[in-house]
Write a protein that holds these residues in place. Structure first.
Motif, PDB file in Angstrom:
ATOM      1  N   ILE A 255      10.156 -13.046   3.818  1.00 10.04           N
ATOM      2  CA  ILE A 255      10.031 -14.113   2.814  1.00 10.04           C
ATOM      3  C   ILE A 255      11.362 -14.326   2.111  1.00 10.04           C
ATOM      4  CG2 ILE A 255       8.962 -14.707   0.598  1.00 10.04           C
ATOM      5  CD1 ILE A 255       6.445 -13.173   1.671  1.00 10.04           C
ATOM      6  N   LEU A 256      12.003 -13.241   1.699  1.00  7.67           N
ATOM      7  CA  LEU A 256      13.286 -13.353   1.010  1.00  7.67           C
ATOM      8  C   LEU A 256      14.367 -13.910   1.926  1.00  7.67           C
ATOM      9  CD1 LEU A 256      13.226  -9.991  -0.986  1.00  7.67           C
ATOM     10  CD2 LEU A 256      12.737 -12.298  -1.841  1.00  7.67           C
ATOM     11  N   ARG A 257      14.411 -13.457   3.171  1.00  9.62           N
ATOM     12  CA  ARG A 257      15.420 -13.947   4.116  1.00  9.62           C
ATOM     13  C   ARG A 257      15.222 -15.442   4.400  1.00  9.62           C
ATOM     14  NH1 ARG A 257      18.911  -9.963   3.633  1.00  9.62           N
ATOM     15  NH2 ARG A 257      18.202  -7.972   4.436  1.00  9.62           N
ATOM     16  N   GLU A 258      13.972 -15.859   4.557  1.00  9.65           N
ATOM     17  CA  GLU A 258      13.687 -17.282   4.814  1.00  9.65           C
ATOM     18  C   GLU A 258      14.149 -18.165   3.655  1.00  9.65           C
ATOM     19  OE1 GLU A 258       9.496 -17.496   5.610  1.00  9.65           O
ATOM     20  OE2 GLU A 258       9.704 -16.477   7.548  1.00  9.65           O
ATOM     21  N   GLN A 259      14.124 -17.628   2.445  1.00  9.07           N
ATOM     22  CA  GLN A 259      14.561 -18.363   1.258  1.00  9.07           C
ATOM     23  C   GLN A 259      16.050 -18.164   0.965  1.00  9.07           C
ATOM     24  OE1 GLN A 259      12.605 -20.486  -0.594  1.00  9.07           O
ATOM     25  NE2 GLN A 259      11.095 -20.152   1.028  1.00  9.07           N
ATOM     26  N   LEU A 260      16.743 -17.458   1.876  1.00 10.91           N
ATOM     27  CA  LEU A 260      18.175 -17.162   1.748  1.00 10.91           C
ATOM     28  C   LEU A 260      18.494 -16.374   0.473  1.00 10.91           C
ATOM     29  CD1 LEU A 260      19.613 -20.573   2.989  1.00 10.91           C
ATOM     30  CD2 LEU A 260      19.150 -18.498   4.322  1.00 10.91           C
TER      31      LEU A 260
ATOM     32  N   ASP B 286       0.811  -1.209   0.000  1.00  5.63           N
ATOM     33  CA  ASP B 286       0.000   0.000   0.000  1.00  5.63           C
ATOM     34  C   ASP B 286       0.852   1.270   0.000  1.00  5.63           C
ATOM     35  OD1 ASP B 286       0.955  -0.031   2.595  1.00  5.63           O
ATOM     36  OD2 ASP B 286      -1.005  -0.226   3.531  1.00  5.63           O
ATOM     37  N   ARG B 287       2.120   1.114  -0.287  1.00 10.03           N
ATOM     38  CA  ARG B 287       3.047   2.240  -0.389  1.00 10.03           C
ATOM     39  C   ARG B 287       3.958   1.997  -1.588  1.00 10.03           C
ATOM     40  NH1 ARG B 287      -0.183   3.941   2.515  1.00 10.03           N
ATOM     41  NH2 ARG B 287       0.024   4.832   4.582  1.00 10.03           N
ATOM     42  N   TYR B 288       4.717   3.013  -1.989  1.00 11.74           N
ATOM     43  CA  TYR B 288       5.649   2.841  -3.099  1.00 11.74           C
ATOM     44  C   TYR B 288       6.672   1.746  -2.806  1.00 11.74           C
ATOM     45  CZ  TYR B 288       4.007   7.425  -4.816  1.00 11.74           C
ATOM     46  OH  TYR B 288       3.262   8.483  -5.264  1.00 11.74           O
ATOM     47  N   ASP B 289       7.089   1.629  -1.578  1.00  6.62           N
ATOM     48  CA  ASP B 289       8.110   0.686  -1.141  1.00  6.62           C
ATOM     49  C   ASP B 289       7.497  -0.703  -0.933  1.00  6.62           C
ATOM     50  OD1 ASP B 289      10.045  -0.771   0.250  1.00  6.62           O
ATOM     51  OD2 ASP B 289      10.449   0.818   1.703  1.00  6.62           O
ATOM     52  N   ALA B 290       7.919  -1.680  -1.724  1.00 10.50           N
ATOM     53  CA  ALA B 290       7.375  -3.040  -1.610  1.00 10.50           C
ATOM     54  C   ALA B 290       7.764  -3.721  -0.302  1.00 10.50           C
ATOM     55  CB  ALA B 290       7.842  -3.896  -2.789  1.00 10.50           C
ATOM     56  N   PHE B 291       8.731  -3.180   0.417  1.00 11.83           N
ATOM     57  CA  PHE B 291       9.143  -3.758   1.697  1.00 11.83           C
ATOM     58  C   PHE B 291       8.340  -3.195   2.875  1.00 11.83           C
ATOM     59  CE2 PHE B 291      12.803  -4.540  -0.974  1.00 11.83           C
ATOM     60  CZ  PHE B 291      13.185  -5.817  -0.604  1.00 11.83           C
TER      61      PHE B 291
END
Length: 131
Positions: free
Chosen positions: A54-59, A41-46
């Motif tokens: 999600i990205l960290r869990e997938q290394l 809901d913002r410009y920043d996808a993070f």
């Protein structure tokens, strides 16, 4: 919608909001992984999403940024990824915005200190080497 107003914003579940069929995850390519689309809901996808977790869990240590608008969502997300210690690939011909001048200004700024700029063809070749 605060900045652009409802009439100039992409509304959730509208046709403009849906992911293009060409970009739908291809489960057959890598059956071991599941794909998940995050709503933002913002410009920043993070910001206010689970994307980083999600990205960290997938290394995952690198992200490829494509989309619209180059100078808003895409540039903001690229900078945010960089600030979270991801290696950022920003696809020059995989992002778009209202004018060439705005697009080129974002590319120049990102290339200066936040991302490695690349092309769709270069990303495609790199992904094919991984398969």
């Amino acid at each position: 919608m605060t900045w652009w107003g409802a009439e100039n914003s992409i509304t959730r579940f509208s046709p403009a909001w849906r992911l293009m069929s060409e970009l739908q995850p291809h489960a057959g390519r890598n059956k071991a992984k599941t794909f998940r689309i995050e709503n933002k809901d913002r410009y920043d996808a993070f910001l206010n999403t689970d994307l980083e977790n999600i990205l960290r869990e997938q290394l995952v240590d690198s992200v490829v940024v494509t989309g619209t608008m180059t100078n808003l969502c895409c540039e903001t997300t690229a900078r945010s990824a960089f600030n979270r210690d991801f290696y950022v690939y920003f696809v020059t011909d995989g992002n778009a915005t209202c004018s060439k001048q705005m697009h080129d200004a974002s590319i120049l700024n990102l290339r200066f200190g936040f991302a490695q700029t690349t092309t769709l063809d270069e990303i495609h070749k790199a992904l094919n080497r991984l398969v």
